[in-house]
Design a protein around this motif. Structure first.
Motif, PDB file in Angstrom:
ATOM      1  N   ARG A  44     -37.857 -43.992  27.904  1.00  0.00           N
ATOM      2  CA  ARG A  44     -37.628 -43.169  26.571  1.00  0.00           C
ATOM      3  C   ARG A  44     -38.141 -41.692  26.774  1.00  0.00           C
ATOM      4  NH1 ARG A  44     -40.097 -48.214  24.503  1.00  0.00           N
ATOM      5  NH2 ARG A  44     -38.461 -49.696  23.958  1.00  0.00           N
ATOM      6  N   SER A  45     -38.726 -41.212  27.807  1.00  0.00           N
ATOM      7  CA  SER A  45     -39.199 -39.933  28.144  1.00  0.00           C
ATOM      8  C   SER A  45     -38.275 -39.024  27.709  1.00  0.00           C
ATOM      9  CB  SER A  45     -39.901 -39.718  29.359  1.00  0.00           C
ATOM     10  OG  SER A  45     -40.116 -38.418  29.718  1.00  0.00           O
ATOM     11  N   GLU A  46     -38.402 -37.758  27.195  1.00  0.00           N
ATOM     12  CA  GLU A  46     -37.472 -36.485  27.077  1.00  0.00           C
ATOM     13  C   GLU A  46     -37.546 -35.771  28.310  1.00  0.00           C
ATOM     14  OE1 GLU A  46     -35.435 -37.032  24.510  1.00  0.00           O
ATOM     15  OE2 GLU A  46     -36.402 -38.451  23.774  1.00  0.00           O
ATOM     16  N   SER A  47     -38.113 -36.060  29.427  1.00  0.00           N
ATOM     17  CA  SER A  47     -38.262 -35.192  30.506  1.00  0.00           C
ATOM     18  C   SER A  47     -37.230 -35.512  31.565  1.00  0.00           C
ATOM     19  CB  SER A  47     -39.371 -35.453  31.280  1.00  0.00           C
ATOM     20  OG  SER A  47     -40.786 -35.614  30.380  1.00  0.00           O
ATOM     21  N   PHE A  48     -36.017 -36.220  31.514  1.00  0.00           N
ATOM     22  CA  PHE A  48     -35.011 -36.483  32.192  1.00  0.00           C
ATOM     23  C   PHE A  48     -34.036 -35.304  31.951  1.00  0.00           C
ATOM     24  CE2 PHE A  48     -35.948 -39.795  34.789  1.00  0.00           C
ATOM     25  CZ  PHE A  48     -36.533 -40.835  34.086  1.00  0.00           C
ATOM     26  N   PHE A  49     -32.970 -35.279  32.752  1.00  0.00           N
ATOM     27  CA  PHE A  49     -32.112 -34.050  32.390  1.00  0.00           C
ATOM     28  C   PHE A  49     -31.356 -34.316  31.212  1.00  0.00           C
ATOM     29  CE2 PHE A  49     -32.887 -34.629  36.913  1.00  0.00           C
ATOM     30  CZ  PHE A  49     -33.343 -33.357  37.335  1.00  0.00           C
ATOM     31  N   PRO A  50     -31.314 -33.425  30.321  1.00  0.00           N
ATOM     32  CA  PRO A  50     -30.408 -33.694  29.210  1.00  0.00           C
ATOM     33  C   PRO A  50     -28.998 -33.963  29.241  1.00  0.00           C
ATOM     34  CG  PRO A  50     -30.958 -31.296  29.210  1.00  0.00           C
ATOM     35  CD  PRO A  50     -31.446 -31.904  30.608  1.00  0.00           C
ATOM     36  N   ASN A  51     -28.153 -33.693  30.458  1.00  0.00           N
ATOM     37  CA  ASN A  51     -27.040 -33.933  30.419  1.00  0.00           C
ATOM     38  C   ASN A  51     -26.693 -35.320  30.925  1.00  0.00           C
ATOM     39  OD1 ASN A  51     -27.855 -33.023  32.796  1.00  0.00           O
ATOM     40  ND2 ASN A  51     -25.801 -32.660  33.791  1.00  0.00           N
ATOM     41  N   ILE A  52     -27.897 -36.062  31.343  1.00  0.00           N
ATOM     42  CA  ILE A  52     -27.535 -37.440  31.699  1.00  0.00           C
ATOM     43  C   ILE A  52     -27.584 -38.383  30.487  1.00  0.00           C
ATOM     44  CG2 ILE A  52     -28.635 -39.139  33.044  1.00  0.00           C
ATOM     45  CD1 ILE A  52     -29.423 -37.072  35.084  1.00  0.00           C
ATOM     46  N   VAL A  53     -26.733 -39.309  30.505  1.00  0.00           N
ATOM     47  CA  VAL A  53     -26.515 -40.266  29.425  1.00  0.00           C
ATOM     48  C   VAL A  53     -27.212 -41.494  29.932  1.00  0.00           C
ATOM     49  CG1 VAL A  53     -25.067 -41.804  28.152  1.00  0.00           C
ATOM     50  CG2 VAL A  53     -24.217 -39.497  28.712  1.00  0.00           C
ATOM     51  N   LYS A  54     -28.096 -41.934  29.060  1.00  0.00           N
ATOM     52  CA  LYS A  54     -29.035 -43.425  29.404  1.00  0.00           C
ATOM     53  C   LYS A  54     -28.217 -44.669  29.384  1.00  0.00           C
ATOM     54  CE  LYS A  54     -33.433 -41.018  28.625  1.00  0.00           C
ATOM     55  NZ  LYS A  54     -34.503 -40.909  27.858  1.00  0.00           N
ATOM     56  N   THR A  55     -28.201 -45.546  29.908  1.00  0.00           N
ATOM     57  CA  THR A  55     -27.779 -46.772  29.788  1.00  0.00           C
ATOM     58  C   THR A  55     -28.514 -47.652  28.504  1.00  0.00           C
ATOM     59  OG1 THR A  55     -29.195 -47.746  31.331  1.00  0.00           O
ATOM     60  CG2 THR A  55     -26.590 -46.968  31.912  1.00  0.00           C
ATOM     61  N   ASN A  56     -28.045 -48.455  27.731  1.00  0.00           N
ATOM     62  CA  ASN A  56     -29.025 -49.114  26.919  1.00  0.00           C
ATOM     63  C   ASN A  56     -30.427 -49.380  27.653  1.00  0.00           C
ATOM     64  OD1 ASN A  56     -28.771 -51.993  27.785  1.00  0.00           O
ATOM     65  ND2 ASN A  56     -26.678 -51.739  27.446  1.00  0.00           N
ATOM     66  N   GLU A  57     -31.457 -49.684  26.730  1.00  0.00           N
ATOM     67  CA  GLU A  57     -32.522 -50.089  27.061  1.00  0.00           C
ATOM     68  C   GLU A  57     -33.064 -51.307  27.468  1.00  0.00           C
ATOM     69  OE1 GLU A  57     -35.358 -48.691  23.889  1.00  0.00           O
ATOM     70  OE2 GLU A  57     -34.821 -46.641  24.121  1.00  0.00           O
ATOM     71  N   GLU A  58     -31.971 -52.281  27.373  1.00  0.00           N
ATOM     72  CA  GLU A  58     -31.929 -53.712  27.616  1.00  0.00           C
ATOM     73  C   GLU A  58     -31.897 -53.933  29.215  1.00  0.00           C
ATOM     74  OE1 GLU A  58     -29.294 -55.812  25.527  1.00  0.00           O
ATOM     75  OE2 GLU A  58     -29.875 -55.802  23.757  1.00  0.00           O
ATOM     76  N   SER A  59     -31.332 -52.838  29.740  1.00  0.00           N
ATOM     77  CA  SER A  59     -31.115 -53.000  31.188  1.00  0.00           C
ATOM     78  C   SER A  59     -32.505 -52.949  31.956  1.00  0.00           C
ATOM     79  CB  SER A  59     -30.277 -51.824  31.712  1.00  0.00           C
ATOM     80  OG  SER A  59     -31.017 -50.516  31.460  1.00  0.00           O
ATOM     81  N   ILE A  60     -33.571 -52.440  31.360  1.00  0.00           N
ATOM     82  CA  ILE A  60     -34.813 -52.474  32.141  1.00  0.00           C
ATOM     83  C   ILE A  60     -35.544 -53.998  31.885  1.00  0.00           C
ATOM     84  CG2 ILE A  60     -36.124 -51.824  30.162  1.00  0.00           C
ATOM     85  CD1 ILE A  60     -36.732 -50.986  33.722  1.00  0.00           C
ATOM     86  N   LEU A  61     -35.149 -54.485  30.974  1.00  0.00           N
ATOM     87  CA  LEU A  61     -35.493 -55.844  30.535  1.00  0.00           C
ATOM     88  C   LEU A  61     -34.782 -56.851  31.153  1.00  0.00           C
ATOM     89  CD1 LEU A  61     -36.255 -55.486  26.980  1.00  0.00           C
ATOM     90  CD2 LEU A  61     -37.876 -54.997  28.867  1.00  0.00           C
ATOM     91  N   LEU A  62     -33.691 -56.658  31.758  1.00  0.00           N
ATOM     92  CA  LEU A  62     -32.819 -57.799  32.320  1.00  0.00           C
ATOM     93  C   LEU A  62     -32.489 -57.485  33.742  1.00  0.00           C
ATOM     94  CD1 LEU A  62     -30.058 -58.118  29.562  1.00  0.00           C
ATOM     95  CD2 LEU A  62     -31.769 -59.398  29.769  1.00  0.00           C
ATOM     96  N   GLN A  63     -32.460 -58.519  34.607  1.00  0.00           N
ATOM     97  CA  GLN A  63     -32.011 -58.569  36.225  1.00  0.00           C
ATOM     98  C   GLN A  63     -30.489 -58.091  36.004  1.00  0.00           C
ATOM     99  OE1 GLN A  63     -32.932 -61.449  38.623  1.00  0.00           O
ATOM    100  NE2 GLN A  63     -34.781 -62.237  37.499  1.00  0.00           N
ATOM    101  N   THR A  64     -30.381 -56.766  36.489  1.00  0.00           N
ATOM    102  CA  THR A  64     -28.974 -56.361  36.491  1.00  0.00           C
ATOM    103  C   THR A  64     -28.483 -56.176  37.904  1.00  0.00           C
ATOM    104  OG1 THR A  64     -30.013 -53.834  36.559  1.00  0.00           O
ATOM    105  CG2 THR A  64     -29.249 -55.017  34.413  1.00  0.00           C
ATOM    106  N   LYS A  65     -29.145 -56.661  38.881  1.00  0.00           N
ATOM    107  CA  LYS A  65     -28.720 -56.630  40.329  1.00  0.00           C
ATOM    108  C   LYS A  65     -27.216 -57.109  40.406  1.00  0.00           C
ATOM    109  CE  LYS A  65     -29.891 -59.491  43.263  1.00  0.00           C
ATOM    110  NZ  LYS A  65     -30.524 -60.493  44.283  1.00  0.00           N
TER     111      LYS A  65
END
Length: 643
Positions: A44-65
């Motif tokens: 959720r940090s705003e420190s990432f590059f502004p031109n990068i689109v984040k995937t939905n936050e559920e991806s960190i809570l699920l095994q997406t291997k």
């Protein structure tokens, strides 16, 4: 958050590390972190590059291997942040998808066809995208994708961030007022209180800190105490003791590490080590005072020699003298059955040690875990290599390593830069045996008196001086020599009683048992009557088998290894000077050359040394070990050649 706070926070350090990796064209970042809360904060940090689109936050809570996130990249109009979450239960990292990613950005997957504008656009977007792979520990990365990856370990909180974290927690749970200091940190009043908490909780992550604080709130009702309170010291002491217990549980859960008690009991017969520690202890405990001299803190020491000679006691004494936490590192518990588990356990342990520094790290019997031979497993060597590299380049704690058999150790362990001190413990002299006897008896007397009982012994009768007289008695301990000791005696008699510290402790135990078996009544002032106990000691000496009786061969081999590795004597006195040992001349000359001959370079030197030994016990010990070394010369040299 201002720049200073951001760059010194673990969030800021992690984000900046990711940015540096990204700008270095390493777009696959493995984030070593076991805190879901921190990963959510990172995403959720705003420190990432502004031109990068984040995937939905559920991806960190699920095994997406196995989710094939890259398969939809044809629809992208901007670079993406892709997140994979790998748990301990997973068998490995998403190698197939990462290899697919590398193939795409290098055009290997399209090398047999002409690329369209859409294909080129997709590759360009992939090259600008960022892949985060959250893992519990440092992964084993396939060589194929390694040039495109960066492994980032989330750091622990530094002192300022910890103090603000605890202060905000107290403000939320106990309504404690906070203020903003000159650096912008929100803190509760009482810097001494926060500092003590920090030094007792270093090495815990935010989740663990919160859990420990919450548990103590349940136990104690509240955990914040104002320094003006009458019971401030008492309440804080109870809180810190509870925190220490919880902290030890968490450290012990690491398998390889445990927190050990320190001791002010000074080991007998190790005077040279004690003097060395006295000279460098301030340099270790307060390294900041020596930085202006460009003088680094000593990295540590290794103490080798016969077992039962006080090496373990010395570790506890050193930690006490330096006022530091004593961590015991059992490298034997680092190994794991799964692929990569040993390396993971070693990385986790070393990272935790780094966090808990300054401390004394006690590595006991190091040869058992890092012994090498023709059948050494590759994993063992890799793990050992990590440990050596860490000692050389990263270690900032004081390492106290012990070994009973350095013949099993690789020579690179003894190179300069690994240890500042190399000491050996050998068979103690009669005087040192007397000190050990006195120390053991004194400790038992004090413990018995502390527990409210009578004194065990009359120490004017049962003491080191009396035991020394027994050691020099040709009818009690010296059974294989005539009353007049001849330096030219070449026989080896295993009947003689030569003691190490462990033998002396066992002797006292056996003597006490014999005394009680005879149902002798207690004296008015002492539990053990002096006259009867002396008789039991003499009987016990004839009953037990000492190290010098049963392990003469090991003593000889141990001496040879210590001699060729240039160890310094831990004791103030030395039974067999290294001057008399010369394996090189023995190997190149004829069979008449002795492996140990103190007169080899200077006639009369052996007589001079022999006459300087004050006790008959020491003279007999010198003769019997010298003769054993020479009798086993071929075997000793053969073992040395194998190393």
């Amino acid at each position: 958050m201002d720049t200073f706070k951001y760059l010194n926070s673990r969030l800021g350090k992690t984000c900046e590390h990711i940015k540096r990796a990204y700008l270095s064209n390493r777009h696959i970042c493995f984030i070593v972190c076991s805190e879901p809360e921190f990963m959510n904060e990172l995403l959720r940090s705003e420190s990432f590059f502004p031109n990068i689109v984040k995937t939905n936050e559920e991806s960190i809570l699920l095994q997406t291997k196995n989710s094939q996130l890259l398969s939809n990249s044809e629809k992208w109009i901007k670079p993406h942040l892709l997140v994979y979450n790998i748990n301990n239960t997973d068998n490995g990292i998403p190698s197939s998808e990462l290899i697919q990613y590398v193939n795409k950005i290098t055009s290997l997957s399209n090398c047999n066809r002409r690329l369209s504008n859409t294909d080129e656009r997709q590759i360009d977007l992939l090259k600008q995208s960022l892949i985060l792979v959250r893992v519990d520990s440092k992964p084993k990365i396939p060589t194929y994708i390694e040039p495109y990856t960066e492994t980032i370990s989330v750091p622990y909180m530094d002192e300022l961030e910890f103090k603000e974290f605890v202060s905000l927690y107290l403000a939320q749970t106990e309504n404690v007022d906070t203020y903003v200091d000159e650096r912008g940190y929100n803190l509760v009043a009482g810097d001494n209180y926060l500092t003590k908490l920090y030094h007792n909780m270093r090495g815990l992550n935010a989740t663990q800190i919160k859990a420990v604080l919450r548990k103590n709130q349940i136990l104690l009702d509240k955990i914040y105490y104002d320094e003006g309170d009458d019971r401030y010291r008492e309440n804080l002491e109870v809180l810190l003791q509870n925190i220490k217990s919880e902290f030890e549980k968490l450290v012990n859960a690491s398998r390889a590490l445990s927190v050990e008690d320190r001791s002010d009991k000074k080991p007998a017969g190790l005077g040279n080590i004690i003097n060395w520690i006295s000279n460098i202890k301030e340099q270790v405990s307060s390294p900041e005072n020596f930085r202006r001299y460009l003088l680094e803190s000593p990295k540590g020491m290794i103490v080798a020699g016969v077992p039962g000679s006080g090496k373990s006691m010395m570790a506890k004494y050193i930690a006490h003298e330096m006022g530091l936490t004593l961590l015991r590192f059992d490298i034997g518990n680092v190994g794991g059955g799964l692929v990569g588990e040993s390396e993971k356990n070693m990385d986790d342990a070393l990272n935790l040690i780094d966090t808990l520094t300054p401390c004394v790290l006690w590595v006991d019997e190091i040869e058992k875990a890092i012994s090498i031979n023709d059948n050494s497993h590759e994993t063992t060597m890799t793990t050992f290599g990590k440990f050596l590299t860490w000692i050389q380049e990263r270690a900032t704690c004081f390492i106290f390593a012990t070994s009973n058999d350095i013949s099993k150790m690789p020579s690179e362990l003894f190179r300069s830069g690994r240890f500042d001190g190399k000491y050996f413990t050998f068979m103690p002299t009669a005087g040192e045996c007397a000190e050990i006897f006195d120390s053991t008896i004194q400790h038992q007397v004090e413990k018995c008196h502390k527990d409210g009982g009578k004194k065990l012994f009359d120490m004017t009768e049962i003491n080191g001086a009396y035991f020394r007289s027994l050691l020099n008695d040709f009818g009690v301990c010296l059974l294989g020599f005539p009353n007049t000791i001849d330096l030219e005696c070449r026989s080896v008699n295993k009947r003689n009683k030569f003691f190490i510290g462990a033998d002396i402790a066992q002797l006292i135990k056996v003597a006490k048992t014999l005394y009680l078996q005879q149902n002798i009544g207690e004296d008015e002032n002492f539990v053990f009557k002096s006259k009867e106990f002396k008789e039991c000691l003499i009987t016990a000496i004839s009953t037990i088998k000492t190290y010098g009786e049963t392990d003469l061969g090991n003593i000889a081999k141990c001496y040879a290894q210590l001699a060729i590795n240039n160890f310094s004597c831990a004791s103030d006195s030395q039974i067999l000077p290294f001057d008399g040992y010369d394996d090189f001349e023995y190997m190149i000359c004829n069979e008449n050359v002795k492996l140990y001959d103190l007169d080899r370079f200077k006639k009369g030197k052996e007589i001079e040394h022999f006459n300087g030994l004050k006790d008959n016990y020491d003279r007999c010990l010198y003769i019997i070990i010298r003769n054993t070394i020479n009798a086993m010369a071929s075997n000793i040299i053969q073992n040395i050649r194998k190393i």
